[in-house]
Scaffold this motif. Structure first.
Motif, mmCIF file in Angstrom:
data_model
loop_
_atom_site.group_PDB
_atom_site.id
_atom_site.type_symbol
_atom_site.label_atom_id
_atom_site.label_comp_id
_atom_site.label_asym_id
_atom_site.label_seq_id
_atom_site.Cartn_x
_atom_site.Cartn_y
_atom_site.Cartn_z
ATOM 1 N N VAL A 56 63.604 -9.968 -5.807
ATOM 2 C CA VAL A 56 62.739 -9.246 -4.882
ATOM 3 C C VAL A 56 62.421 -7.902 -5.516
ATOM 4 C CG1 VAL A 56 62.532 -8.255 -2.582
ATOM 5 C CG2 VAL A 56 63.806 -10.381 -2.917
ATOM 6 N N MET A 57 61.137 -7.659 -5.692
ATOM 7 C CA MET A 57 60.692 -6.404 -6.282
ATOM 8 C C MET A 57 59.716 -5.741 -5.317
ATOM 9 S SD MET A 57 60.163 -7.862 -10.130
ATOM 10 C CE MET A 57 59.484 -6.369 -10.758
ATOM 11 N N PRO A 58 59.682 -4.423 -5.323
ATOM 12 C CA PRO A 58 58.735 -3.754 -4.425
ATOM 13 C C PRO A 58 57.296 -4.045 -4.828
ATOM 14 C CG PRO A 58 59.791 -2.169 -5.884
ATOM 15 C CD PRO A 58 60.451 -3.489 -6.114
ATOM 16 N N ALA A 59 56.452 -4.138 -3.849
ATOM 17 C CA ALA A 59 55.026 -4.380 -4.109
ATOM 18 C C ALA A 59 54.414 -3.124 -4.709
ATOM 19 C CB ALA A 59 54.315 -4.749 -2.820
ATOM 20 N N LYS A 60 53.477 -3.303 -5.614
ATOM 21 C CA LYS A 60 52.790 -2.166 -6.218
ATOM 22 C C LYS A 60 51.660 -1.729 -5.305
ATOM 23 C CE LYS A 60 53.767 -3.355 -10.972
ATOM 24 N NZ LYS A 60 53.193 -3.659 -12.277
ATOM 25 N N GLU A 61 51.462 -0.433 -5.261
ATOM 26 C CA GLU A 61 50.359 0.111 -4.486
ATOM 27 C C GLU A 61 49.050 -0.256 -5.179
ATOM 28 O OE1 GLU A 61 50.327 1.918 -1.609
ATOM 29 O OE2 GLU A 61 52.465 1.532 -1.439
ATOM 30 N N PRO A 62 48.047 -0.638 -4.431
ATOM 31 C CA PRO A 62 46.767 -0.948 -5.079
ATOM 32 C C PRO A 62 46.171 0.316 -5.692
ATOM 33 C CG PRO A 62 46.526 -0.931 -2.708
ATOM 34 C CD PRO A 62 47.997 -0.778 -2.997
ATOM 35 N N LYS A 63 45.496 0.147 -6.812
ATOM 36 C CA LYS A 63 44.850 1.291 -7.447
ATOM 37 C C LYS A 63 43.677 1.733 -6.587
ATOM 38 C CE LYS A 63 46.048 0.281 -12.186
ATOM 39 N NZ LYS A 63 45.525 0.074 -13.542
ATOM 40 N N THR A 64 43.608 3.016 -6.390
ATOM 41 C CA THR A 64 42.502 3.554 -5.602
ATOM 42 C C THR A 64 41.451 4.087 -6.554
ATOM 43 O OG1 THR A 64 43.581 5.709 -5.476
ATOM 44 C CG2 THR A 64 43.996 4.174 -3.670
ATOM 45 N N THR A 65 40.244 4.089 -6.111
ATOM 46 C CA THR A 65 39.193 4.659 -6.938
ATOM 47 C C THR A 65 39.310 6.172 -6.872
ATOM 48 O OG1 THR A 65 37.660 4.573 -5.092
ATOM 49 C CG2 THR A 65 37.635 2.704 -6.619
ATOM 50 N N ARG A 66 39.102 6.780 -7.990
ATOM 51 C CA ARG A 66 39.251 8.223 -8.084
ATOM 52 C C ARG A 66 37.971 8.895 -7.613
ATOM 53 N NH1 ARG A 66 41.227 11.354 -13.477
ATOM 54 N NH2 ARG A 66 41.388 13.387 -12.512
ATOM 55 N N LYS A 67 38.123 9.868 -6.763
ATOM 56 C CA LYS A 67 36.977 10.596 -6.237
ATOM 57 C C LYS A 67 36.886 11.950 -6.927
ATOM 58 C CE LYS A 67 37.103 8.405 -1.750
ATOM 59 N NZ LYS A 67 37.233 8.586 -0.313
ATOM 60 N N PHE A 68 35.693 12.322 -7.293
ATOM 61 C CA PHE A 68 35.479 13.589 -7.967
ATOM 62 C C PHE A 68 34.782 14.601 -7.067
ATOM 63 C CE2 PHE A 68 35.874 10.526 -11.395
ATOM 64 C CZ PHE A 68 36.792 11.158 -12.199
ATOM 65 N N ASP A 69 34.999 14.494 -5.784
ATOM 66 C CA ASP A 69 34.350 15.422 -4.873
ATOM 67 C C ASP A 69 35.245 16.601 -4.505
ATOM 68 O OD1 ASP A 69 36.138 13.997 -3.382
ATOM 69 O OD2 ASP A 69 34.754 13.509 -1.768
ATOM 70 N N PHE A 70 36.323 16.817 -5.275
ATOM 71 C CA PHE A 70 37.242 17.900 -4.939
ATOM 72 C C PHE A 70 36.607 19.276 -5.167
ATOM 73 C CE2 PHE A 70 37.961 16.609 -9.263
ATOM 74 C CZ PHE A 70 38.088 17.791 -9.968
ATOM 75 N N LEU A 71 35.559 19.345 -5.985
ATOM 76 C CA LEU A 71 34.874 20.610 -6.216
ATOM 77 C C LEU A 71 33.587 20.741 -5.408
ATOM 78 C CD1 LEU A 71 35.247 20.985 -10.078
ATOM 79 C CD2 LEU A 71 36.491 22.207 -8.301
ATOM 80 N N ALA A 72 33.268 19.747 -4.645
ATOM 81 C CA ALA A 72 31.982 19.731 -3.935
ATOM 82 C C ALA A 72 31.801 20.950 -3.040
ATOM 83 C CB ALA A 72 31.851 18.457 -3.118
ATOM 84 N N ASP A 73 32.851 21.389 -2.391
ATOM 85 C CA ASP A 73 32.709 22.535 -1.489
ATOM 86 C C ASP A 73 32.761 23.870 -2.233
ATOM 87 O OD1 ASP A 73 35.368 22.132 -2.148
ATOM 88 O OD2 ASP A 73 36.126 22.879 -0.237
ATOM 89 N N LYS A 74 33.130 23.872 -3.523
ATOM 90 C CA LYS A 74 33.246 25.116 -4.286
ATOM 91 C C LYS A 74 32.040 25.366 -5.183
ATOM 92 C CE LYS A 74 38.177 24.869 -4.172
ATOM 93 N NZ LYS A 74 39.212 24.059 -4.547
ATOM 94 N N MET A 75 31.202 24.367 -5.383
ATOM 95 C CA MET A 75 30.052 24.505 -6.262
ATOM 96 C C MET A 75 28.766 24.506 -5.452
ATOM 97 S SD MET A 75 31.064 22.287 -9.597
ATOM 98 C CE MET A 75 29.603 22.847 -10.375
ATOM 99 N N PRO A 76 27.820 25.347 -5.861
ATOM 100 C CA PRO A 76 26.535 25.345 -5.146
ATOM 101 C C PRO A 76 25.771 24.074 -5.473
ATOM 102 C CG PRO A 76 26.447 26.809 -7.035
ATOM 103 C CD PRO A 76 27.865 26.328 -6.932
ATOM 104 N N PRO A 77 24.872 23.665 -4.611
ATOM 105 C CA PRO A 77 24.088 22.468 -4.901
ATOM 106 C C PRO A 77 23.168 22.718 -6.101
ATOM 107 C CG PRO A 77 23.297 23.545 -2.920
ATOM 108 C CD PRO A 77 24.536 24.259 -3.328
ATOM 109 N N LEU A 78 22.861 21.656 -6.829
ATOM 110 C CA LEU A 78 21.980 21.763 -7.987
ATOM 111 C C LEU A 78 20.538 21.948 -7.522
ATOM 112 C CD1 LEU A 78 23.436 18.903 -10.200
ATOM 113 C CD2 LEU A 78 23.728 21.360 -10.512
ATOM 114 N N PRO A 79 19.803 22.854 -8.178
ATOM 115 C CA PRO A 79 18.396 23.020 -7.801
ATOM 116 C C PRO A 79 17.576 21.831 -8.302
ATOM 117 C CG PRO A 79 18.938 24.416 -9.667
ATOM 118 C CD PRO A 79 20.221 23.792 -9.215
ATOM 119 N N ASP A 80 16.431 21.616 -7.707
ATOM 120 C CA ASP A 80 15.559 20.513 -8.117
ATOM 121 C C ASP A 80 15.142 20.631 -9.577
ATOM 122 O OD1 ASP A 80 15.741 19.350 -5.651
ATOM 123 O OD2 ASP A 80 13.910 20.300 -4.881
#
Length: 71
Positions: A31-55
């Motif tokens: 009996v072995m512990p189940a592995k956690e499924p891999k989650t997709t990595r999100k790169f929105d950790f800076l979204a609130d710290k960076m201004p939006p890109l101009p057109d």
């Protein structure tokens, strides 16, 4: 952590569907512990710290800029 025990296959009949070749035999149970499924990595950790890109960011570069990049 791993847990290992040897027991008769009859004890597993209600839990696992054993192939016929393993029925009525001693089997090792690991009996072995189940592995956690891999989650997709999100790169929105800076979204609130960076201004939006101009057109203008998405407009093609001018010829001079392209030449300076060797394009």
């Amino acid at each position: 952590m791993e847990y290992r025990q040897t027991m008769g296959s009859a004890a597993l009949s209600g839990v696992l569907n054993l192939p016929p070749m393993l029925r009525n035999r001693q089997v090792d149970i690991i009996v072995m512990p189940a592995k956690e499924p891999k989650t997709t990595r999100k790169f929105d950790f800076l979204a609130d710290k960076m201004p939006p890109l101009p057109d203008s960011f998405f407009e093609p570069l001018c010829e001079e800029e392209l030449q300076s990049w060797g394009l």
